[in-house]
Design a protein around this motif. Structure first.
Motif, PDB file in Angstrom:
ATOM      1  N   TYR A  27       6.424   0.070   4.218  1.00  0.00           N
ATOM      2  CA  TYR A  27       5.790  -0.724   5.275  1.00  0.00           C
ATOM      3  C   TYR A  27       4.652   0.059   5.927  1.00  0.00           C
ATOM      4  N   ARG A  28       4.946   1.307   6.335  1.00  0.00           N
ATOM      5  CA  ARG A  28       3.919   2.124   6.985  1.00  0.00           C
ATOM      6  C   ARG A  28       2.745   2.406   6.057  1.00  0.00           C
ATOM      7  N   GLY A  29       3.054   2.666   4.800  1.00  0.00           N
ATOM      8  CA  GLY A  29       1.981   2.930   3.839  1.00  0.00           C
ATOM      9  C   GLY A  29       1.060   1.744   3.674  1.00  0.00           C
ATOM     10  N   LEU A  30       1.651   0.568   3.510  1.00  0.00           N
ATOM     11  CA  LEU A  30       0.842  -0.638   3.351  1.00  0.00           C
ATOM     12  C   LEU A  30       0.083  -0.965   4.634  1.00  0.00           C
ATOM     13  N   ARG A  31       0.747  -0.818   5.751  1.00  0.00           N
ATOM     14  CA  ARG A  31       0.103  -1.077   7.049  1.00  0.00           C
ATOM     15  C   ARG A  31      -1.092  -0.137   7.241  1.00  0.00           C
ATOM     16  N   ASP A  32      -0.878   1.149   6.944  1.00  0.00           N
ATOM     17  CA  ASP A  32      -1.929   2.139   7.165  1.00  0.00           C
ATOM     18  C   ASP A  32      -3.134   1.938   6.248  1.00  0.00           C
ATOM     19  N   GLN A  33      -2.943   1.262   5.129  1.00  0.00           N
ATOM     20  CA  GLN A  33      -4.093   0.977   4.265  1.00  0.00           C
ATOM     21  C   GLN A  33      -4.616  -0.442   4.496  1.00  0.00           C
ATOM     22  N   GLY A  34      -4.224  -1.036   5.605  1.00  0.00           N
ATOM     23  CA  GLY A  34      -4.752  -2.351   5.989  1.00  0.00           C
ATOM     24  C   GLY A  34      -4.179  -3.505   5.195  1.00  0.00           C
ATOM     25  N   TRP A  35      -2.965  -3.341   4.664  1.00  0.00           N
ATOM     26  CA  TRP A  35      -2.290  -4.370   3.873  1.00  0.00           C
ATOM     27  C   TRP A  35      -3.130  -4.786   2.671  1.00  0.00           C
ATOM     28  N   LYS A  36      -3.877  -3.843   2.122  1.00  0.00           N
ATOM     29  CA  LYS A  36      -4.663  -4.103   0.912  1.00  0.00           C
ATOM     30  C   LYS A  36      -3.830  -3.784  -0.315  1.00  0.00           C
ATOM     31  N   LYS A  37      -4.081  -4.507  -1.374  1.00  0.00           N
ATOM     32  CA  LYS A  37      -3.441  -4.215  -2.651  1.00  0.00           C
ATOM     33  C   LYS A  37      -4.232  -3.142  -3.386  1.00  0.00           C
ATOM     34  N   ALA A  38      -3.548  -2.381  -4.204  1.00  0.00           N
ATOM     35  CA  ALA A  38      -4.204  -1.404  -5.076  1.00  0.00           C
ATOM     36  C   ALA A  38      -4.621  -2.157  -6.332  1.00  0.00           C
ATOM     37  N   VAL A  39      -5.916  -2.288  -6.527  1.00  0.00           N
ATOM     38  CA  VAL A  39      -6.419  -3.114  -7.618  1.00  0.00           C
ATOM     39  C   VAL A  39      -7.415  -2.327  -8.466  1.00  0.00           C
ATOM     40  N   ASP A  40      -7.258  -2.467  -9.776  1.00  0.00           N
ATOM     41  CA  ASP A  40      -8.247  -1.956 -10.714  1.00  0.00           C
ATOM     42  C   ASP A  40      -9.337  -3.015 -10.775  1.00  0.00           C
ATOM     43  N   LYS A  41     -10.491  -2.720 -10.216  1.00  0.00           N
ATOM     44  CA  LYS A  41     -11.562  -3.716 -10.121  1.00  0.00           C
ATOM     45  C   LYS A  41     -12.123  -4.110 -11.480  1.00  0.00           C
ATOM     46  N   LYS A  42     -12.088  -3.187 -12.433  1.00  0.00           N
ATOM     47  CA  LYS A  42     -12.601  -3.504 -13.768  1.00  0.00           C
ATOM     48  C   LYS A  42     -11.695  -4.497 -14.483  1.00  0.00           C
ATOM     49  N   LEU A  43     -10.383  -4.281 -14.362  1.00  0.00           N
ATOM     50  CA  LEU A  43      -9.419  -5.143 -15.051  1.00  0.00           C
ATOM     51  C   LEU A  43      -8.876  -6.240 -14.153  1.00  0.00           C
ATOM     52  N   ASN A  44      -9.205  -6.178 -12.848  1.00  0.00           N
ATOM     53  CA  ASN A  44      -8.696  -7.126 -11.865  1.00  0.00           C
ATOM     54  C   ASN A  44      -7.176  -7.237 -11.934  1.00  0.00           C
ATOM     55  N   SER A  45      -6.520  -6.073 -11.949  1.00  0.00           N
ATOM     56  CA  SER A  45      -5.059  -6.059 -11.994  1.00  0.00           C
ATOM     57  C   SER A  45      -4.525  -5.055 -10.983  1.00  0.00           C
ATOM     58  N   CYS A  46      -3.322  -5.320 -10.511  1.00  0.00           N
ATOM     59  CA  CYS A  46      -2.672  -4.404  -9.574  1.00  0.00           C
ATOM     60  C   CYS A  46      -2.312  -3.111 -10.288  1.00  0.00           C
ATOM     61  N   GLN A  47      -2.256  -2.042  -9.503  1.00  0.00           N
ATOM     62  CA  GLN A  47      -1.838  -0.769 -10.058  1.00  0.00           C
ATOM     63  C   GLN A  47      -1.150   0.047  -8.978  1.00  0.00           C
ATOM     64  N   LEU A  48      -0.537   1.132  -9.387  1.00  0.00           N
ATOM     65  CA  LEU A  48       0.188   1.989  -8.453  1.00  0.00           C
ATOM     66  C   LEU A  48      -0.744   2.657  -7.447  1.00  0.00           C
ATOM     67  N   LEU A  49      -1.914   3.084  -7.917  1.00  0.00           N
ATOM     68  CA  LEU A  49      -2.903   3.775  -7.098  1.00  0.00           C
ATOM     69  C   LEU A  49      -4.287   3.376  -7.595  1.00  0.00           C
ATOM     70  N   ASP A  50      -5.145   2.945  -6.662  1.00  0.00           N
ATOM     71  CA  ASP A  50      -6.491   2.575  -7.106  1.00  0.00           C
ATOM     72  C   ASP A  50      -7.496   3.679  -6.777  1.00  0.00           C
ATOM     73  N   ASP A  51      -8.727   3.471  -7.157  1.00  0.00           N
ATOM     74  CA  ASP A  51      -9.775   4.476  -6.961  1.00  0.00           C
ATOM     75  C   ASP A  51     -10.069   4.749  -5.488  1.00  0.00           C
TER      76      ASP A  51
END
Length: 114
Positions: free
Chosen positions: A12-36
């Motif tokens: 919860y804190r991790g997601l909150r602290d990153q502004g509730w953004k998803k980690a997304v690979d912009k090239k593949l438009n897919s979720c990932q564990l850690l984005d750039d």
């Protein structure tokens, strides 16, 4: 405090602290564990950042064996981890993801950290 509450707090804190953004690979438009940009998915907040950075670019999700191993290490059930990830994945926007986590906490008898 239960292990579930501790794990929930980290996610919860991790997601909150990153502004509730998803980690997304912009090239593949897919979720990932850690984005750039350094954003992590729900389960990504439970894995040391160094371990995430070592993963291959196309290895952007934990397999079932890795989830089971992580759950054992954290002292929770693997289903609980998959449910947390599901709340993350099914929240199409930051506000809806936050609401999904609030409802998940309520159903599980957990509290949202401040």
């Amino acid at each position: 405090m239960t292990n579930e509450q501790k794990v929930f707090n980290r996610v919860y804190r991790g997601l909150r602290d990153q502004g509730w953004k998803k980690a997304v690979d912009k090239k593949l438009n897919s979720c990932q564990l850690l984005d750039d940009e350094g954003n992590r998915c729900a389960i990504g907040h439970l894995v040391p950042i160094g371990d995430l950075r070592k993963r291959a670019w196309d290895d952007n999700d934990l397999d079932i064996d890795e989830i089971i191993e992580l759950a054992k290490k954290l002292g929770v059930d693997s289903i609980f981890l998959r449910q947390l990830q599901g709340e993350h994945d099914n929240g199409p926007s930051g506000s809806l993801m936050r609401e999904r986590f609030r409802m998940f906490a309520q159903k599980r008898g957990l509290t949202c950290p401040t």
